[in-house]
Design a protein around this motif. Sequence first.
Motif, PDB file in Angstrom:
ATOM      1  N   ALA B 127       0.845  -1.197   0.000  1.00 15.25           N
ATOM      2  CA  ALA B 127       0.000   0.000   0.000  1.00 15.25           C
ATOM      3  C   ALA B 127       0.881   1.247   0.000  1.00 15.25           C
ATOM      4  O   ALA B 127       0.624   2.200  -0.737  1.00 15.25           O
ATOM      5  CB  ALA B 127      -0.927  -0.007   1.216  1.00 15.25           C
ATOM      6  N   ALA B 128       1.904   1.208   0.826  1.00 19.31           N
ATOM      7  CA  ALA B 128       2.801   2.359   0.918  1.00 19.31           C
ATOM      8  C   ALA B 128       3.459   2.652  -0.427  1.00 19.31           C
ATOM      9  O   ALA B 128       3.577   3.805  -0.844  1.00 19.31           O
ATOM     10  CB  ALA B 128       3.862   2.092   1.985  1.00 19.31           C
ATOM     11  N   LYS B 129       3.835   1.584  -1.108  1.00 16.53           N
ATOM     12  CA  LYS B 129       4.471   1.743  -2.411  1.00 16.53           C
ATOM     13  C   LYS B 129       3.526   2.403  -3.409  1.00 16.53           C
ATOM     14  O   LYS B 129       3.938   3.074  -4.338  1.00 16.53           O
ATOM     15  CB  LYS B 129       4.923   0.369  -2.923  1.00 16.53           C
ATOM     16  N   MET B 130       2.235   2.187  -3.203  1.00 11.98           N
ATOM     17  CA  MET B 130       1.241   2.776  -4.096  1.00 11.98           C
ATOM     18  C   MET B 130       0.749   4.119  -3.552  1.00 11.98           C
ATOM     19  O   MET B 130      -0.276   4.646  -3.995  1.00 11.98           O
ATOM     20  CB  MET B 130       0.057   1.818  -4.251  1.00 11.98           C
ATOM     21  N   ASN B 131       1.487   4.643  -2.554  1.00 13.30           N
ATOM     22  CA  ASN B 131       1.154   5.931  -1.955  1.00 13.30           C
ATOM     23  C   ASN B 131      -0.149   5.921  -1.164  1.00 13.30           C
ATOM     24  O   ASN B 131      -0.919   6.887  -1.188  1.00 13.30           O
ATOM     25  CB  ASN B 131       1.117   7.028  -3.024  1.00 13.30           C
ATOM     26  N   PHE B 132      -0.388   4.808  -0.510  1.00 11.63           N
ATOM     27  CA  PHE B 132      -1.529   4.727   0.380  1.00 11.63           C
ATOM     28  C   PHE B 132      -1.047   4.381   1.773  1.00 11.63           C
ATOM     29  O   PHE B 132       0.018   3.793   1.937  1.00 11.63           O
ATOM     30  CB  PHE B 132      -2.488   3.612  -0.056  1.00 11.63           C
ATOM     31  N   THR B 133      -1.841   4.736   2.755  1.00 12.25           N
ATOM     32  CA  THR B 133      -1.573   4.275   4.106  1.00 12.25           C
ATOM     33  C   THR B 133      -2.720   3.366   4.504  1.00 12.25           C
ATOM     34  O   THR B 133      -3.867   3.809   4.594  1.00 12.25           O
ATOM     35  CB  THR B 133      -1.489   5.461   5.085  1.00 12.25           C
ATOM     36  N   GLU B 134      -2.385   2.121   4.702  1.00 10.72           N
ATOM     37  CA  GLU B 134      -3.428   1.156   5.017  1.00 10.72           C
ATOM     38  C   GLU B 134      -4.163   1.532   6.291  1.00 10.72           C
ATOM     39  O   GLU B 134      -3.547   1.843   7.301  1.00 10.72           O
ATOM     40  CB  GLU B 134      -2.825  -0.245   5.178  1.00 10.72           C
TER      41      GLU B 134
END
Lengths: 151, 151
Positions: B127-134
């Motif tokens: 998720a972080a790699k996709m610019n999200f914070t789970e």
Amino acid sequence: MICSHPTALERFETKLQDYLDNKGLKQSSQRSRIMRFLLLLPGHFTVQDIARDIQEDSPGIGAATIYRNIKTLVEAGIVRETLVDQDGQMVYEVLDDDHHDHIVCLDCHQIFEFHEEGIEHTQRKMAAKMNFTEASHRHVVYAHCDYKKGV
Amino acid sequence: MICSHPTALERFETKLQDYLDNKGLKQSSQRSRIMRFLLLLPGHFTVQDIARDIQEDSPGIGAATIYRNIKTLVEAGIVRETLVDQDGQMVYEVLDDDHHDHIVCLDCHQIFEFHEEGIEHTQRKMAAKMNFTEASHRHVVYAHCDYKKGV
DNA sequence: ATTCCTGCAAACCTTTTGCAGAGGT
DNA sequence: ACCTCTGCAAAAGGTTTGCAGGAAT
């Protein structure tokens, strides 16, 4: 070849036809129209999305018919159920060869895809260790968009 | 100490009270009765499960009240939504410290739990790699029971 | 007092189903 | 001919909501 769509459509039409033949079911104009429409929709769609698009095209197809046919398409292995959206509607997607799971953005509600072979592998092994054979899974990550933080 | 339950109940009651105070909401006998009942239920339950158990106990509580309160309990972080069962009902579980995901047996429809830190970690990183914070996730594996094979 | 909570019933929404007629094979 | 499919409308099933009275703070 001018456009790549026809091939995909043809492939799915063959698959559907095979399934129908196999089950002794019959083809119908509505059935193929529904499939043609959902192949044009962006990755994830609900029955209402299909209904909306189909109604504005021409005569229109009853909602019940779409519900009945999407079920057939699921059984034929052309479409799969992915998740239930915030309105409680089932979200479907065309089942192409590359399997993936989903990230739902909690800020804009868009649905993104991810694929992590490591996760796939681990969950398969984990199931086996618990004396199960994995048939399918639904893995949805709900996340906040980092860009939002900067605002 | 005779039984370990009281402590858990107390802990959740405090948590609920904190939430209510915080939001300016009020306590009610139904609310605590619902919580007491769902803590006694096995891991996974639906609103109807609670309703059934509560009705046979004494006066009974309206279904609407249970729906309204389970929502409050979710917001208070005491309970979480896990998955939708085959009848289309939301399945809840008490949110205790040990996070886990679910395996649904396609043969007997029982719900089992699993926890794989590797999967947790990978999905967080992904998720972080996709610019999200789970924020959360729902991971359900549907599987066949190996014992069935032997039959 | 004010504001929240409950119970009941009605409303809502998605999905399913019954039925009569049209369509496919 | 036989059996499937469609369209409509009604039904179903889970969940939500409106309202009047009751309870908590």
